[in-house]
Design a protein around this motif. Structure first.
Motif, mmCIF file in Angstrom:
data_model
loop_
_atom_site.group_PDB
_atom_site.id
_atom_site.type_symbol
_atom_site.label_atom_id
_atom_site.label_comp_id
_atom_site.label_asym_id
_atom_site.label_seq_id
_atom_site.Cartn_x
_atom_site.Cartn_y
_atom_site.Cartn_z
ATOM 1 N N PRO B 170 0.820 -1.256 -0.151
ATOM 2 C CA PRO B 170 -0.067 -0.120 -0.016
ATOM 3 C C PRO B 170 0.779 1.293 -0.149
ATOM 4 O O PRO B 170 2.058 1.171 0.558
ATOM 5 C CB PRO B 170 -0.954 0.014 1.377
ATOM 6 C CG PRO B 170 -0.641 -1.443 1.845
ATOM 7 C CD PRO B 170 0.470 -1.843 1.294
ATOM 8 N N ALA B 171 0.420 2.172 -0.795
ATOM 9 C CA ALA B 171 1.061 3.722 -0.800
ATOM 10 C C ALA B 171 1.591 4.055 0.528
ATOM 11 O O ALA B 171 2.606 4.621 0.666
ATOM 12 C CB ALA B 171 0.248 4.449 -1.571
ATOM 13 N N ILE B 172 0.462 4.350 1.479
ATOM 14 C CA ILE B 172 0.775 4.855 2.770
ATOM 15 C C ILE B 172 1.726 4.164 3.424
ATOM 16 O O ILE B 172 2.591 4.807 4.128
ATOM 17 C CB ILE B 172 -0.516 4.709 3.478
ATOM 18 C CG1 ILE B 172 -0.473 5.508 4.558
ATOM 19 C CG2 ILE B 172 -1.237 3.273 3.829
ATOM 20 C CD1 ILE B 172 -0.874 7.148 4.792
ATOM 21 N N LEU B 173 1.819 2.720 3.245
ATOM 22 C CA LEU B 173 2.800 2.223 4.076
ATOM 23 C C LEU B 173 4.420 2.467 3.591
ATOM 24 O O LEU B 173 5.163 2.775 4.232
ATOM 25 C CB LEU B 173 2.635 0.556 4.121
ATOM 26 C CG LEU B 173 3.206 -0.343 4.935
ATOM 27 C CD1 LEU B 173 2.585 0.023 6.270
ATOM 28 C CD2 LEU B 173 3.181 -1.631 4.552
ATOM 29 N N ILE B 258 -2.905 11.205 1.169
ATOM 30 C CA ILE B 258 -1.698 10.666 1.945
ATOM 31 C C ILE B 258 -0.962 11.598 2.655
ATOM 32 O O ILE B 258 -0.523 11.455 3.495
ATOM 33 C CB ILE B 258 -0.827 9.889 0.796
ATOM 34 C CG1 ILE B 258 -1.553 8.593 0.283
ATOM 35 C CG2 ILE B 258 0.432 9.481 1.444
ATOM 36 C CD1 ILE B 258 -0.841 7.977 -0.929
ATOM 37 N N GLU B 259 -0.748 13.063 1.990
ATOM 38 C CA GLU B 259 -0.004 13.824 2.522
ATOM 39 C C GLU B 259 -0.520 14.407 3.840
ATOM 40 O O GLU B 259 0.078 14.557 4.883
ATOM 41 C CB GLU B 259 0.529 15.025 1.728
ATOM 42 C CG GLU B 259 1.082 16.020 2.384
ATOM 43 C CD GLU B 259 0.210 17.236 2.910
ATOM 44 O OE1 GLU B 259 0.512 17.645 3.993
ATOM 45 O OE2 GLU B 259 -0.707 17.518 2.430
ATOM 46 N N ALA B 260 -1.739 14.550 3.821
ATOM 47 C CA ALA B 260 -2.340 14.977 4.874
ATOM 48 C C ALA B 260 -2.530 13.884 6.249
ATOM 49 O O ALA B 260 -2.202 14.336 7.144
ATOM 50 C CB ALA B 260 -4.239 15.198 4.606
ATOM 51 N N THR B 261 -2.534 12.591 5.803
ATOM 52 C CA THR B 261 -2.478 11.605 6.610
ATOM 53 C C THR B 261 -0.921 11.407 7.182
ATOM 54 O O THR B 261 -1.094 11.346 8.578
ATOM 55 C CB THR B 261 -2.794 10.196 5.957
ATOM 56 O OG1 THR B 261 -4.009 10.127 5.396
ATOM 57 C CG2 THR B 261 -2.960 9.309 7.195
ATOM 58 N N LEU B 262 -0.116 11.680 6.439
ATOM 59 C CA LEU B 262 1.444 11.501 7.036
ATOM 60 C C LEU B 262 1.474 12.631 8.181
ATOM 61 O O LEU B 262 2.101 12.614 9.144
ATOM 62 C CB LEU B 262 2.415 11.584 6.064
ATOM 63 C CG LEU B 262 2.266 10.182 5.109
ATOM 64 C CD1 LEU B 262 3.167 10.419 4.001
ATOM 65 C CD2 LEU B 262 2.750 8.878 5.819
ATOM 66 N N GLY B 277 -3.518 18.608 6.957
ATOM 67 C CA GLY B 277 -3.241 17.430 8.082
ATOM 68 C C GLY B 277 -2.716 17.977 9.224
ATOM 69 O O GLY B 277 -3.388 17.480 10.318
ATOM 70 N N LEU B 278 -1.829 18.737 9.196
ATOM 71 C CA LEU B 278 -1.299 19.191 10.545
ATOM 72 C C LEU B 278 -2.203 20.062 11.017
ATOM 73 O O LEU B 278 -2.351 20.098 12.534
ATOM 74 C CB LEU B 278 -0.032 19.961 10.246
ATOM 75 C CG LEU B 278 1.292 19.961 11.095
ATOM 76 C CD1 LEU B 278 1.602 18.509 11.254
ATOM 77 C CD2 LEU B 278 2.411 20.695 10.376
ATOM 78 N N LEU B 279 -2.987 21.009 10.513
ATOM 79 C CA LEU B 279 -4.023 21.748 11.273
ATOM 80 C C LEU B 279 -5.080 20.835 11.927
ATOM 81 O O LEU B 279 -5.368 21.034 13.148
ATOM 82 C CB LEU B 279 -4.699 22.665 10.280
ATOM 83 C CG LEU B 279 -3.987 23.718 9.470
ATOM 84 C CD1 LEU B 279 -4.881 24.463 8.639
ATOM 85 C CD2 LEU B 279 -3.519 24.610 10.519
ATOM 86 N N ILE B 280 -5.230 19.622 11.246
ATOM 87 C CA ILE B 280 -6.371 18.936 11.866
ATOM 88 C C ILE B 280 -5.525 18.234 13.249
ATOM 89 O O ILE B 280 -6.624 18.049 14.205
ATOM 90 C CB ILE B 280 -6.835 17.761 11.069
ATOM 91 C CG1 ILE B 280 -7.666 18.326 9.551
ATOM 92 C CG2 ILE B 280 -7.851 16.770 11.409
ATOM 93 C CD1 ILE B 280 -7.865 17.435 8.612
#
Lengths: 324, 326
Positions: B170-173, B258-262, B277-280
């Protein structure tokens, strides 16, 4: 068939070897773990002693060779933080992750496949269009954000379900699981649903698409022309043939679920492998990171092998093709 | 099958480079544009515009892009400039009035940062990372995929084996592991995203190119003894673009996610470059005490962005798919 399996196994070993090299050299190229482990103001003699004790004074290739030799014996190093074997730390947490991923996969199949089959059988109904719109939403919503929203709604606002942790576990058939207690279920529902969202959307789209495709085939027309009942055509002739792509994709998705459990576990503080790896990355606990990568790579190699084999078992065309 | 000179191992030799053909330049240009216009911008575009969902999604997406681009002009404050932030205004609810008399439309975070401004600046970063990584991955993937399809044989087998192996993770991994090794940073997130995305482009372009390779116009091009470059870039590539455009929209959406998740996990962008993602992530701890806005609004912005790209891609796929043409 056996030649196919041997080829796949050889490829699997190669993948693991390359992964171990990339991660090992990558992680050691970026920085010196001694700087994290030892107070930088310590005398040089002490730093040297620690370096020698960890084997970090050897040439890099020799370090890798030692690492590889130990890894083959199941020793992936000692965690800098917990001072326990890294592999044990990961294996301790593996059941929690596996449990979460399995429940998520079951959610995805039980919710996604029926909705997708329905949308495929009756594509023009408004309800089908609503299902498809919902599936695009499921694709687009970032997993971690919807997790936060689930916590906000069900834990903070409504107070129905707990926000974090695994809850009470009990043993079924000697396996420690939270599925044995009501408290455990109340803890697993939110994270599992969160984790399953993407796969629910995927199962909907996959089963709808393959249902639509199969229904347009000649043999379905022939079955209709023979005057078979719609139910028999839909469920025996069409549904069975949609299963092959569904099984393949959902099987591959099990790996993806395991990968995304990193995110879900962090949000819901689920004590699994995913939370361990994020904590270890933040604490620069390299042996655990390397061990996690290798264990995960191994899991993926096995999943892919199983999916390929089940594909071969289900589709006779594939069997004859791979024999040659 | 066997009649085609580019098939199998004999391909490169049979369609080999011939000397001369210096007049190709301008012809290449016109045919490129001509093909592009005729393959994309006439009937399909009309179909696309006829579809209300696609139209609304594109308008929303372009509005988001414009908002992100002009953020410094239209936002009430620069959220990265500490002199413009008033700590006295921290954790204000949406619509509340600040110390200086200004209204905070979407509330403020713990530092007293205006969330509306922070979201638009975050969008800039998220979109930049996604588009930059997408463009690089597209270039690499196109080259690899075209090479594999055009030359076939061992080159094809090697490239596609790498692609297959990579896509089985998976890409995220992969991105997570790469960032764990490399550390935080805009450039590092882009490297990681390029690394996980190029294989999708390579696979798409290869399968499109292999289908195209069997068609007669390519045989004709080879009979004219055009160079490899002319055949690949002026004949093969333009006709392979439709599926690539679809994959590109989907990949942009996935790169944003993906960027937001990372970044949410604390592995992506540094604190000085707060993407959505960092704001969240910053609002996560506040959420438990009911201060929902710090997490919810950036998430809504993220959702609308990803959804508009996905809807556009979804409709593009229907429009560009030759099987669906009436």
């Amino acid at each position: 068939m056996s030649a196919f399996i041997v080829r796949r196994l050889m490829q699997a070993v190669l993948v693991l070897l390359v992964m171990s090299m990339l991660v090992f050299f990558g992680i050691y190229a970026v920085g010196d773990p001694i700087q994290i482990l030892i107070n930088p103001d310590a005398p040089q003699a002490e730093i040297d002693r620690a370096r020698a004790a960890l084997g970090l004074d050897l040439p890099l290739l020799e370090q890798y060779w030692l690492f590889l030799k130990n890894a083959l014996q199941g020793d992936l190093g000692i965690s800098f933080v917990y001072n326990e074997p890294a592999i044990e730390l990961i294996l301790q947490r593996f059941p929690a992750t596996l449990e979460l991923a399995l429940v998520a996969l079951v959610f995805a199949i039980l919710l996604g496949v029926p909705l997708g089959i329905y949308a495929g059988l009756y594509p023009d109904r408004a309800s089908s269009k609503a299902i498809m719109a919902g599936s695009i939403l499921g694709f687009s919503v970032p997993t971690f954000w919807i997790g936060l929203m689930l916590i906000l709604l069900f834990a903070v606002e409504l107070g129905w379900l707990p926000a974090t942790g695994r809850g009470q576990t009990a043993e079924i058939f000697g396996i420690e699981t939270s599925l044995a207690t009501v408290d455990g279920w109340s803890h697993i529902v939110l994270p599992a649903f969160n984790l399953a969202l993407f796969q629910i959307a995927l199962a909907i789209r996959m089963s709808r698409a393959s249902m639509r495709e199969v229904l347009g085939q000649e043999y379905i027309k022939f079955a209709r022309a023979k005057g078979l009942a719609a139910r028999r055509i839909n469920w025996v002739y069409a549904f069975r043939n949609t299963l092959i792509p569904l099984i393949t994709v959902l099987g591959l998705e099990f790996g993806s679920i395991l990968a995304f459990s990193v995110v879900t576990e962090t949000i819901f503080a689920w004590p699994g492998m995913g939370k361990l790896i994020i904590d270890s990355i933040n604490l620069l606990d390299r042996p655990v990171v390397v061990a996690y990568v290798l264990v995960t790579a191994m899991i993926f190699v096995i999943i892919n092998l199983l999916v390929d084999l089940s594909y071969a078992a289900l589709d006779p065309r594939f069997r004859t093709a791979s024999r040659g | 099958m066997a009649t085609h000179p580019a098939q199998g191992d004999a391909g490169p030799k049979a369609g080999g480079r011939r000397p001369g053909s210096g007049d190709g330049r301008s012809a290449v240009r016109t045919s490129w544009l001509w093909r592009l216009r005729h393959s994309l911008f006439t009937s399909q575009l009309r179909d696309f515009a006829d579809n209300k969902v696609a139209l609304v999604a594109s308008i929303v997406f372009f509005a988001i892009v414009v908002l992100a681009l002009v953020a410094p002009v239209i936002t009430p404050q620069n959220p990265h400039d500490l002199t413009q932030i008033d700590i006295m205004d921290s954790r204000l609810a949406p619509g509340a009035e600040g110390w200086g008399g200004q209204t905070y439309l979407l509330g403020t975070d713990t530092q007293g940062r205006d969330m509306f401004s922070a979201i638009l600046y975050g969008l800039r970063i998220s979109l930049f990372v996604a588009v930059a990584s997408g463009a690089i991955a597209l270039t690499i993937g196109l080259s690899a995929g075209l090479t594999a399809a055009y030359f076939g044989g061992a080159v094809d087998a090697l490239i596609m084996r790498i692609v297959d192996i990579q896509l089985s993770f998976p890409a995220i991994l992969i991105a997570l592991v790469m960032l764990a090794v490399m550390g935080k940073g805009v450039d590092k997130v882009i490297y990681a995203l390029v690394f996980v995305q190029w294989a999708y482009y390579a696979r798409t372009i290869r399968s499109a190119a292999i289908t195209e390779r069997q068609k007669e116009y390519l045989e004709a091009a080879q009979c004219l003894a055009l160079s490899h470059r002319q055949i690949v870039f002026s004949h093969l590539l333009p006709n392979c673009l439709p599926p690539v455009i679809v994959v590109a929209t989907m990949q942009i959406a996935s790169a944003i996610a993906i960027e937001a998740t990372l970044s949410f996990l604390g592995l992506g962008l540094p604190v000085t470059q707060p993407s959505l993602g960092l704001l969240i992530a910053n609002g996560f701890s506040l959420m438990m005490s009911g201060e929902y806005w710090v997490s919810v609004f950036p998430g809504v912005a993220l959702l609308i962005t990803i959804m508009s790209v996905n809807l556009m891609g979804d409709q593009l796929r229907d429009v560009l798919n030759p099987r669906n043409q009436r």
